[in-house]
Design a protein around this motif. Sequence first.
Motif, PDB file in Angstrom:
ATOM      1  N   PRO A  61      24.961 -17.018  28.580  1.00  0.00           N
ATOM      2  CA  PRO A  61      26.397 -17.184  28.825  1.00  0.00           C
ATOM      3  C   PRO A  61      26.708 -18.563  29.398  1.00  0.00           C
ATOM      4  CG  PRO A  61      25.625 -15.065  29.658  1.00  0.00           C
ATOM      5  CD  PRO A  61      24.402 -15.837  29.274  1.00  0.00           C
ATOM      6  N   ASP A  62      27.837 -19.125  28.991  1.00  0.00           N
ATOM      7  CA  ASP A  62      28.201 -20.482  29.411  1.00  0.00           C
ATOM      8  C   ASP A  62      28.187 -20.639  30.928  1.00  0.00           C
ATOM      9  OD1 ASP A  62      28.479 -21.099  26.788  1.00  0.00           O
ATOM     10  OD2 ASP A  62      30.669 -21.098  26.777  1.00  0.00           O
ATOM     11  N   TYR A  63      28.630 -19.597  31.646  1.00  0.00           N
ATOM     12  CA  TYR A  63      28.709 -19.708  33.100  1.00  0.00           C
ATOM     13  C   TYR A  63      27.333 -19.877  33.733  1.00  0.00           C
ATOM     14  CZ  TYR A  63      29.986 -18.729  37.923  1.00  0.00           C
ATOM     15  OH  TYR A  63      30.162 -18.819  39.285  1.00  0.00           O
ATOM     16  N   LEU A  64      26.281 -19.359  33.070  1.00  0.00           N
ATOM     17  CA  LEU A  64      24.917 -19.469  33.598  1.00  0.00           C
ATOM     18  C   LEU A  64      24.123 -20.576  32.923  1.00  0.00           C
ATOM     19  CD1 LEU A  64      24.013 -15.644  33.705  1.00  0.00           C
ATOM     20  CD2 LEU A  64      25.001 -17.052  35.531  1.00  0.00           C
ATOM     21  N   ASP A  65      24.733 -21.237  31.956  1.00  0.00           N
ATOM     22  CA  ASP A  65      24.029 -22.241  31.154  1.00  0.00           C
ATOM     23  C   ASP A  65      24.415 -23.645  31.623  1.00  0.00           C
ATOM     24  OD1 ASP A  65      22.818 -23.765  29.214  1.00  0.00           O
ATOM     25  OD2 ASP A  65      23.513 -22.539  27.525  1.00  0.00           O
ATOM     26  N   PRO A  66      23.475 -24.403  32.208  1.00  0.00           N
ATOM     27  CA  PRO A  66      23.814 -25.767  32.634  1.00  0.00           C
ATOM     28  C   PRO A  66      24.074 -26.710  31.458  1.00  0.00           C
ATOM     29  CG  PRO A  66      21.467 -25.360  32.919  1.00  0.00           C
ATOM     30  CD  PRO A  66      22.083 -24.048  32.525  1.00  0.00           C
ATOM     31  N   GLU A  78      13.580 -17.532  33.783  1.00  0.00           N
ATOM     32  CA  GLU A  78      14.130 -17.539  32.431  1.00  0.00           C
ATOM     33  C   GLU A  78      15.541 -16.955  32.478  1.00  0.00           C
ATOM     34  OE1 GLU A  78      13.695 -18.566  28.406  1.00  0.00           O
ATOM     35  OE2 GLU A  78      12.276 -18.843  30.075  1.00  0.00           O
ATOM     36  N   PRO A  79      16.504 -17.633  31.904  1.00  0.00           N
ATOM     37  CA  PRO A  79      17.893 -17.170  32.045  1.00  0.00           C
ATOM     38  C   PRO A  79      18.151 -15.888  31.275  1.00  0.00           C
ATOM     39  CG  PRO A  79      17.787 -19.008  30.510  1.00  0.00           C
ATOM     40  CD  PRO A  79      16.407 -18.857  31.108  1.00  0.00           C
ATOM     41  N   PHE A  80      19.207 -15.212  31.690  1.00  0.00           N
ATOM     42  CA  PHE A  80      19.638 -13.987  31.027  1.00  0.00           C
ATOM     43  C   PHE A  80      20.036 -14.309  29.589  1.00  0.00           C
ATOM     44  CE2 PHE A  80      22.888 -11.053  29.607  1.00  0.00           C
ATOM     45  CZ  PHE A  80      22.393  -9.819  29.983  1.00  0.00           C
ATOM     46  N   ASN A  81      19.577 -13.483  28.646  1.00  0.00           N
ATOM     47  CA  ASN A  81      19.897 -13.691  27.241  1.00  0.00           C
ATOM     48  C   ASN A  81      20.695 -12.497  26.723  1.00  0.00           C
ATOM     49  OD1 ASN A  81      19.490 -13.622  24.202  1.00  0.00           O
ATOM     50  ND2 ASN A  81      18.506 -15.562  24.709  1.00  0.00           N
ATOM     51  N   ILE A  82      21.885 -12.768  26.221  1.00  0.00           N
ATOM     52  CA  ILE A  82      22.783 -11.723  25.745  1.00  0.00           C
ATOM     53  C   ILE A  82      22.129 -10.877  24.655  1.00  0.00           C
ATOM     54  CG2 ILE A  82      24.914 -11.353  24.433  1.00  0.00           C
ATOM     55  CD1 ILE A  82      26.086 -13.782  25.850  1.00  0.00           C
ATOM     56  N   ASN A  83      21.403 -11.509  23.766  1.00  0.00           N
ATOM     57  CA  ASN A  83      20.848 -10.811  22.612  1.00  0.00           C
ATOM     58  C   ASN A  83      19.625  -9.969  22.941  1.00  0.00           C
ATOM     59  OD1 ASN A  83      22.784 -12.124  20.867  1.00  0.00           O
ATOM     60  ND2 ASN A  83      21.504 -13.968  20.978  1.00  0.00           N
ATOM     61  N   LYS A  84      18.956 -10.276  24.064  1.00  0.00           N
ATOM     62  CA  LYS A  84      17.744  -9.554  24.435  1.00  0.00           C
ATOM     63  C   LYS A  84      17.969  -8.572  25.581  1.00  0.00           C
ATOM     64  CE  LYS A  84      14.905 -13.560  23.142  1.00  0.00           C
ATOM     65  NZ  LYS A  84      13.931 -14.578  23.622  1.00  0.00           N
ATOM     66  N   ALA A  85      19.206  -8.424  26.020  1.00  0.00           N
ATOM     67  CA  ALA A  85      19.504  -7.610  27.196  1.00  0.00           C
ATOM     68  C   ALA A  85      19.292  -6.122  26.932  1.00  0.00           C
ATOM     69  CB  ALA A  85      20.947  -7.860  27.638  1.00  0.00           C
ATOM     70  N   LYS A  86      18.986  -5.408  27.995  1.00  0.00           N
ATOM     71  CA  LYS A  86      18.909  -3.954  27.937  1.00  0.00           C
ATOM     72  C   LYS A  86      20.284  -3.359  28.254  1.00  0.00           C
ATOM     73  CE  LYS A  86      14.073  -3.839  29.474  1.00  0.00           C
ATOM     74  NZ  LYS A  86      13.133  -3.327  30.513  1.00  0.00           N
ATOM     75  N   ASP A  87      20.456  -2.099  27.910  1.00  0.00           N
ATOM     76  CA  ASP A  87      21.713  -1.382  28.201  1.00  0.00           C
ATOM     77  C   ASP A  87      22.925  -2.152  27.674  1.00  0.00           C
ATOM     78  OD1 ASP A  87      20.204   0.516  29.587  1.00  0.00           O
ATOM     79  OD2 ASP A  87      20.373  -0.603  31.455  1.00  0.00           O
ATOM     80  N   VAL A  90      19.912 -13.671  42.373  1.00  0.00           N
ATOM     81  CA  VAL A  90      20.509 -14.551  41.368  1.00  0.00           C
ATOM     82  C   VAL A  90      21.659 -13.813  40.689  1.00  0.00           C
ATOM     83  CG1 VAL A  90      18.362 -15.780  40.977  1.00  0.00           C
ATOM     84  CG2 VAL A  90      18.905 -13.787  39.572  1.00  0.00           C
ATOM     85  N   ILE A  91      22.558 -14.590  40.105  1.00  0.00           N
ATOM     86  CA  ILE A  91      23.702 -14.014  39.421  1.00  0.00           C
ATOM     87  C   ILE A  91      23.303 -13.619  38.009  1.00  0.00           C
ATOM     88  CG2 ILE A  91      26.043 -14.450  38.612  1.00  0.00           C
ATOM     89  CD1 ILE A  91      26.342 -16.468  40.863  1.00  0.00           C
ATOM     90  N   GLU A  92      23.595 -12.375  37.641  1.00  0.00           N
ATOM     91  CA  GLU A  92      23.279 -11.874  36.312  1.00  0.00           C
ATOM     92  C   GLU A  92      24.451 -11.065  35.781  1.00  0.00           C
ATOM     93  OE1 GLU A  92      19.751  -9.566  36.396  1.00  0.00           O
ATOM     94  OE2 GLU A  92      18.402 -11.293  36.351  1.00  0.00           O
ATOM     95  N   PRO A  93      24.644 -11.059  34.463  1.00  0.00           N
ATOM     96  CA  PRO A  93      25.669 -10.186  33.880  1.00  0.00           C
ATOM     97  C   PRO A  93      25.234  -8.722  33.954  1.00  0.00           C
ATOM     98  CG  PRO A  93      25.109 -12.001  32.399  1.00  0.00           C
ATOM     99  CD  PRO A  93      24.058 -11.956  33.463  1.00  0.00           C
ATOM    100  N   LYS A 149      31.389 -15.760  27.082  1.00  0.00           N
ATOM    101  CA  LYS A 149      31.427 -16.961  26.257  1.00  0.00           C
ATOM    102  C   LYS A 149      30.041 -17.592  26.142  1.00  0.00           C
ATOM    103  CE  LYS A 149      36.215 -18.212  27.327  1.00  0.00           C
ATOM    104  NZ  LYS A 149      37.117 -19.256  27.883  1.00  0.00           N
ATOM    105  N   ASP A 150      29.695 -18.012  24.925  1.00  0.00           N
ATOM    106  CA  ASP A 150      28.419 -18.672  24.654  1.00  0.00           C
ATOM    107  C   ASP A 150      28.661 -19.685  23.538  1.00  0.00           C
ATOM    108  OD1 ASP A 150      25.785 -19.426  24.358  1.00  0.00           O
ATOM    109  OD2 ASP A 150      25.241 -17.637  23.186  1.00  0.00           O
TER     110      ASP A 150
END
Length: 736
Positions: A430-435, A501-510, A598-601, A422-423
């Motif tokens: 992701p909402d879970y990592l986004d304050p 810098e937080p994890f970004n869904i659109n820039k992720a690898k794999d 840290v927690i990452e997807p 979710k975003d």
Amino acid sequence: MGMRWSWVVVLFMSAVLLFAETAKVRYMIGEVRVKRAGQQGNWEALTLQTDLQEKDVVRTGPEAYCEIELPDGSVVKVLQNSMMELRNFPKAQNEKEEIFTSLGKFFFMVKKALQRKFVVSTPVAVAAIRGTEFMLVTQGKQTKLLVREGLVEFGDLQGVNRVQVASGQKSLLQFGSPPEPPSALSEAEKKALDKIAGEQKGIKKKTPKKKMKQTPAPAPSGNIEKTPPPPPKPAPEAKPPQEEKPQPRSMKKGGGVNTGVSIGAVTIDGKLYNQIGLRPEFSIGKLGVALDLSLYIDDQGNIRKENWDSARDIFEKIYYVRWGHHGDPLYVKVGAVDNYRLGFGILMNHYSNTVEYPNVIRTGLEFGLQGDRMGFDAMINNFSELTNGGGLLAGRFTYRALGKLTLGASVVYDRNQYKTLKDRDGDGVPDYLDPFPDDKNYAIDSDGDGIPDEDDPDRDGNGFTDNAEWLINHGYDSTYINDDAYKADPENWALTHLKPEPFNINKAKDKAQFALALDASYPIVNMKYLQLTTYAQWANFPYNNGWGITAPGFWAKFAFINAYAEYRIFSKHFLPEYFNTTYELERAVFRTSDTLGVIEPVSKRKLLDNVNEQLKGFVVGADFNLFNFLIFGAEYQNMSKSNLRIRTFRSTLDLNTSFIPKINRAGAYYYQNNARELFKKTEGTILGYRIEYEISPGASLLVDFRQTYRDLNGDGKISGPGETVKTTNIQTVIRF
């Protein structure tokens, strides 16, 4: 040349549509369902004017009734709690037309034909007719025949013992015994048969203004003291039950409208809402439309805005728009995708885009073309995701090559597995990592004080100013910085004191996954009461260099019992049924980074790398009908090598609620896919139950419970707060 072939294709498809032998649904009330030919356990809601194909199976529920017009104009009336198979539609004048009735009550009005024979089979008897009206009552090991008009040849399956039953007569055949000599119908039985025959929709009577009552046609009385117990509801595939679809109650010929209203409570994202839902459905010929207009109201009287604040939300109010049915020459459905399967399921099996409903609503597509030798199927999981850089797409092509040998090729492509997270604000975090999940301009709060780092003069929360950029933007001199650690080494201070810098869904690898599969199948035995097909499958994940083989595989059907078994061999980095019921929960999961802590997807594609052994094993499964009281379905897979074991377990249980007063339906399910330890909570596990209690005719109380799991803290265990997701739906359902 291309234009000429285009016209050939158009003419071919038109010929298939025009000359395919099909049966029509003329009239129906109550819950009537159909299982399409070749589908294992997948029952669809039947609608008026549905085209029924050869080998389709139709069943009626309690207080349900259905009239079907066969290709030759004959009519079958299927009374409540009954099940039958449209076994054979004649392709030539001298071929026989055959119906198989497994359980229940049926009234036949057979059109006269000079050469064609009409045959009705049961588990113990055969009735052969050329133009007549009669009724069959099939119950366990006995079949009863009641003839209103004409002459029926009635005998055992071997054709050794036969009797001729004429108008106004009846006979009974029990398994292992010859049929009883014909005897006269009682007056009560004659009246009951006359009433059923007179209630056929579409026949003009002398009193055309008289409307048929919205109740199922009665059965003959007299010697038939008890209504035969209905067939148990077929075991659903191992998947969560979906939101209640509106069922047709009474429609006029050519189409109709029916509506259901629900009032109750539902849990969404851990919060309880009152629910008011309106679910209209209408059908016109092959076209069917169903809407889901639900309002969720919190304890303050506020409507949940997430369901109504965008054009996409309005589009998601379409539960489905459908043309035709799966297996028809042309089939299109937009909306809910339920229990989708490619081939024999080595890649995609039991996929559903409604596993998180109503927390997450997805609007997808199913598409199919079916010709004489070739077929094509395609699926999209979610149009909204497809237009936002994601989307799961699947396709399959089949070709009947030599004789009955069928070849198939399947492809699945997931553009971005992280899109399942979710975003809400669309910033890629992701909402879970986004304050700040509702503000796309901010995504970092290092000291957790609720102020974004960009606007916080004291980013680490130690009471000293450390944000030179903030000072300059607000008209202060950077000399106001009084954090000594920051002034000594700003770069090192940022690495040790600020969140990265937080994890970004659109820039992720794999983030993407691609898979393909080939299969071949051949029917070894294709008899009336026994079918056996052998098949082989091969699948590959090119991004992971993983492959899997099923050889041999066997699928068998005896009457209404299905069973299958496969021997499997898998390389490293391969898992079967990768795209399954819980795929939308497993596409991306949270894990704790070994390096940064840290927690990452992590995508499901990347998790395939953890399968580092070549595996061998088997899978077996079957649906069992136990004493006509319940149906129990189960599947078990065991793949192993050295100390690594990958197992799957599915189990479903449905009760025959005809034996339970006031209960319309009752069932439970448990599904765990590709687990290293069975019955341990994983993100590939789902369980639940559904029970519906009849309050009054047309109104019932529905309790629908579903439980899934999310490892939010990334520790590899399901134990933290919010990691067990319980969705409970309690509502009063009114159908009219």
